[in-house]
Design an enzyme around this catalytic site. Sequence first.
Site, PDB file in Angstrom:
ATOM      1  N   LYS A 166       0.859  -1.180   0.000  1.00 42.18           N
ATOM      2  CA  LYS A 166       0.000   0.000   0.000  1.00 42.18           C
ATOM      3  C   LYS A 166       0.900   1.235   0.000  1.00 42.18           C
ATOM      4  CE  LYS A 166      -4.070  -2.059   0.370  1.00 42.18           C
ATOM      5  NZ  LYS A 166      -5.175  -1.876  -0.587  1.00 42.18           N
ATOM      6  N   LYS A 265     -12.760  -7.365  -9.205  1.00 32.31           N
ATOM      7  CA  LYS A 265     -13.373  -7.804  -7.955  1.00 32.31           C
ATOM      8  C   LYS A 265     -14.829  -8.056  -8.304  1.00 32.31           C
ATOM      9  CE  LYS A 265     -10.214  -5.463  -4.884  1.00 32.31           C
ATOM     10  NZ  LYS A 265      -9.992  -4.405  -3.881  1.00 32.31           N
TER      11      LYS A 265
END
Length: 371
Positions: A166, A265
């Site tokens: 991240k 997703k």
Amino acid sequence: MGNIQIKRVTLYHVRVPLKRPFTTHLQEVLDRESILIEMLDDQGNIGVGECVAFSSPWYTEETVETAWLALENWIIPAMLKQTFAYPNELDHCLSFIKRNHMAKSAVNHALWDIYAQKQQKPLWQVIGGSSRPIEAGVVVAVTSEAEMYVDIESAVSSGYKRIKLKISELSNPQNLKELIAKYPETLFFADANGAFTKDSIHLLQEFDECGFTLIEQPFSEHQNKLSAIAQKTMKTPFALDESIASIQDVDEMIDQQSAKIVVMKQGRVGGLSNALCIHEKCLKADVPLWVGGMIEFGVSKAFNLAFASLPGVKYPGDFSSSNHFWNHDLVEPIINVHHGEIQLPKLHGVGVKLNHKIVDQYEVRRKLFYA
Ligand code: OSB
Ligand code: MG
């Protein structure tokens, strides 16, 4: 083969603590609430699904509460009134409900599971996947650089082929460059979760020399034009996650050249039927995909694995083993990574069932619906 007729739907609202906090610049996740679905058809087949909405709307607009309301008031009543020859018919049946993609995806998945069981084939085979093992990747989402180094070392020694870090405006590109150079065998992805803005493009550009395979969602989902401008100045390809909620968003990405890669997703696009349409489009347009994770349980992971068997999926996805986030996953069999890979199931359907002993321990509420 007769139509699928659903006789009973059970919703399980669960809350499970993560082994360790999952931290991004947007949110710290300490425990995972989720809605699991079991669907029973008139022949005794049981299909499973998982709604990947979070407790609060930090990632997308849906939450566990909004999904529960949509499921109980509109989605489940509508589907119990009809029979289905093919899972796509469910998408038509639910088209009167705007968005609520993650809620819809959970029932869409359960129906695909039943459909594949009726075909007496694993789901990955029904959708045209190949049987090769799926390459596993893991996400490091921690608060300090020191923790990050420890986690990367342990991910590499566990055999993961790819590590996703991240990043935000506060990350140090020089340190990341040195770190990535130490692991020439491992792919590194960066995920910004929309952390950069028009005023910090220069900071984003500093990550171009780090050696990242790709940078995921550099700008917010409303800033695709800005993404196109920045992409032109950088060699590292961008991949869009939050920006892709439909096939139209993929069209737009390709037209505007706001990124070069799609993060799939299924929950975010409303389920497997829509995901398959996007996959077709990407294959034709020669746009690679990879499969993103949602800090999910084994039900959603199993559907992700089936999707990852498709030919358009070109990079290792967010596939950690069940014991990465959880002391006990809610499915059997659990998901296991061996030498950086996960074997596809041989069982018919999606290949996992709820482990009721474990689900019971974490249950918040349950509701049954009958046709
Ligand atoms: O942005 O990819 C993301 C988890 C929750 C919400 C958004 C994201 C993530 C991840 C994947 O980074 C974590 C996983 O492996 O499940
Ligand atoms: Mg992401």
